[in-house]
Design an enzyme around this catalytic site. Structure first.
Site, PDB file in Angstrom:
ATOM      1  CB  ILE A   1      -1.278  -0.298   0.847  1.00  0.00           C
ATOM      2  CG1 ILE A   1      -2.047  -1.012   0.941  1.00  0.00           C
ATOM      3  CG2 ILE A   1      -2.005   1.269   0.863  1.00  0.00           C
ATOM      4  CD1 ILE A   1      -3.036  -1.510   2.407  1.00  0.00           C
TER       5      ILE A   1
ATOM      6  CB  THR B   1      -4.762   4.561   5.384  1.00  0.00           C
ATOM      7  OG1 THR B   1      -4.363   4.438   4.720  1.00  0.00           O
ATOM      8  CG2 THR B   1      -5.758   5.972   5.039  1.00  0.00           C
TER       9      THR B   1
ATOM     10  NE  ARG C   1      -5.966  -3.530  11.322  1.00  0.00           N
ATOM     11  CZ  ARG C   1      -6.482  -3.716  10.462  1.00  0.00           C
ATOM     12  NH1 ARG C   1      -6.863  -2.621   9.414  1.00  0.00           N
ATOM     13  NH2 ARG C   1      -6.836  -5.042   9.453  1.00  0.00           N
TER      14      ARG C   1
ATOM     15  CG  ASP D   1     -10.418   4.872   6.780  1.00  0.00           C
ATOM     16  OD1 ASP D   1     -11.806   5.168   6.676  1.00  0.00           O
ATOM     17  OD2 ASP D   1     -10.057   3.485   6.901  1.00  0.00           O
TER      18      ASP D   1
ATOM     19  CD  GLU E   1     -12.095   1.452  13.541  1.00  0.00           C
ATOM     20  OE1 GLU E   1     -12.267   0.317  13.051  1.00  0.00           O
ATOM     21  OE2 GLU E   1     -10.404   1.822  13.712  1.00  0.00           O
TER      22      GLU E   1
ATOM     23  CG  HIS F   1     -11.125   0.586   9.353  1.00  0.00           C
ATOM     24  ND1 HIS F   1     -11.256  -0.207  10.727  1.00  0.00           N
ATOM     25  CD2 HIS F   1     -10.848   0.240   8.043  1.00  0.00           C
ATOM     26  CE1 HIS F   1     -10.026  -0.681  10.454  1.00  0.00           C
ATOM     27  NE2 HIS F   1      -9.683  -1.200   8.897  1.00  0.00           N
TER      28      HIS F   1
END
Length: 327
Positions: A160, A238, A240, A264, A269, A293
């Site tokens: 990524i 983006t 964790r 994100d 969470e 997310h």
């Protein structure tokens, strides 16, 4: 018969692949929500394979509830921090994840969107216009910052990170530096420079995180690291949530230690922050962009993840090592 429990109704292409295979009994939790813990422990009893998603904590208790029949955990996610790998290894349970080229593209594009939204103050400008505050053009109204020619620092130079770097370098003339446990020749082909994390933080105009959540990466970015960054710099996460110390980040954003952040993912969470006060602060800060997310939330990416999870399962059933087995 091989029993599979699917912890949530995922995009259908992977489920269709499994349905074509004879001898499989597939049980899917159909509600559009994370499965309650009590329900999860009940539904996994006696299954051979669990197809989990990142909101499912697959730990010793779940493995005990499943019993000795459990032989595989196919995680519908690029990461696998929700699965107790040590416990799975003890029991001889295969764990797989579901990376894909489509997911890599989607997350990289989301990071690009966050970078430009922060630099051009798009969310703030949208709110300004919607609130009826726009009464005519002004030469100093909502001034942002240029992106071309700036330096993007990647913490994590994997798939990524490399996809993001290519888009920013080739499309917008951004300089690339990166830090990782080892060098990535693919990044260096287009001029990316390998630096220590501390040097990267000092030199970057944008810092983007692309590392997995491990004990060694929890709070990788905290007070010390944020103080190293330029006051004009943006932080993009983006990856964790717990990679960033949210308490330290909120303080840095409020005091102007860094210019802004695109998040994100979050430390606790689905909470935006771990305590209500910080949730309120993050929601109110104009130099923060929050997305729920959804970096990989494209039709193509989520279907590709579904196919990858199914491919892992079918390979395992055929007596082969799943292509995305977690080592």
């Amino acid at each position: 018969m091989t029993k599979i429990f699917v912890c949530r109704d995922i995009p259908d292409e992977g489920l269709k692949m499994l349905a074509k295979k004879k001898g499989l009994v597939i049980d899917v939790y159909k509600k559009d929500q994370a499965i309650p813990r009590k329900e999860l422990l009940k539904r996994v009893h006696g299954v051979d394979i669990i197809l989990s998603i990142l909101t499912d904590k697959i730990d010793k208790d779940v493995m005990n509830a499943a019993g000795p029949s459990l032989k595989m955990i196919a995680n519908y996610a690029v990461g696998f921090d929700n699965v107790d790998l040590v416990e799975a290894k003890k029991r001889g349970i295969i764990v797989s994840n579901a990376p894909s080229l489509e997911t890599t593209k989607a997350v990289a594009e989301h990071a690009v969107a966050m970078i430009f939204a922060l630099a051009h103050r798009l969310v703030e400008a949208d709110g300004f216009a919607r609130a009826g505050k726009y009464h005519g053009w002004g030469p100093q109204m909502l001034l942002g910052t240029d992106v071309m020619g700036k330096t993007l620092g990647l913490i994590g130079g994997g798939r990524i990170g490399t996809a993001l770097a290519r888009r920013m370098h080739d499309g917008f003339g951004v300089n690339i530096i990166y830090s990782d446990l080892k060098r990535n020749p693919d990044l260096e082909k287009f001029g990316a420079k390998y630096l220590s994390k501390n040097d990267l933080l000092k030199k970057s105009d944008i810092v983007s995180l692309h590392v997995p959540l491990l004990p060694s990466t929890r709070h990788l970015i905290s007070t010390k690291e944020l103080k190293m960054m330029k006051k004009s710099a943006f932080l993009i996460n983006t990856a964790r949530g717990p990679i960033v110390d949210e308490t330290a980040l909120v303080k840095a954003l409020k005091t102007g230690e860094i210019a802004g952040a695109g998040l994100d993912v979050f430390e606790c969470e689905p909470l935006i922050a771990c305590n209500p006060k910080q949730t309120k602060e993050l929601r109110s800060l104009k130099n923060v962009i929050l997305t729920p997310h959804t970096a990989s939330a494209t039709e193509g990416a989520r279907q590709a993840m579904s196919r990858a999870a199914a491919t892992n399962i079918l390979a395992f059933i055929a007596g082969k090592i799943p292509p995305n087995a977690v080592k």
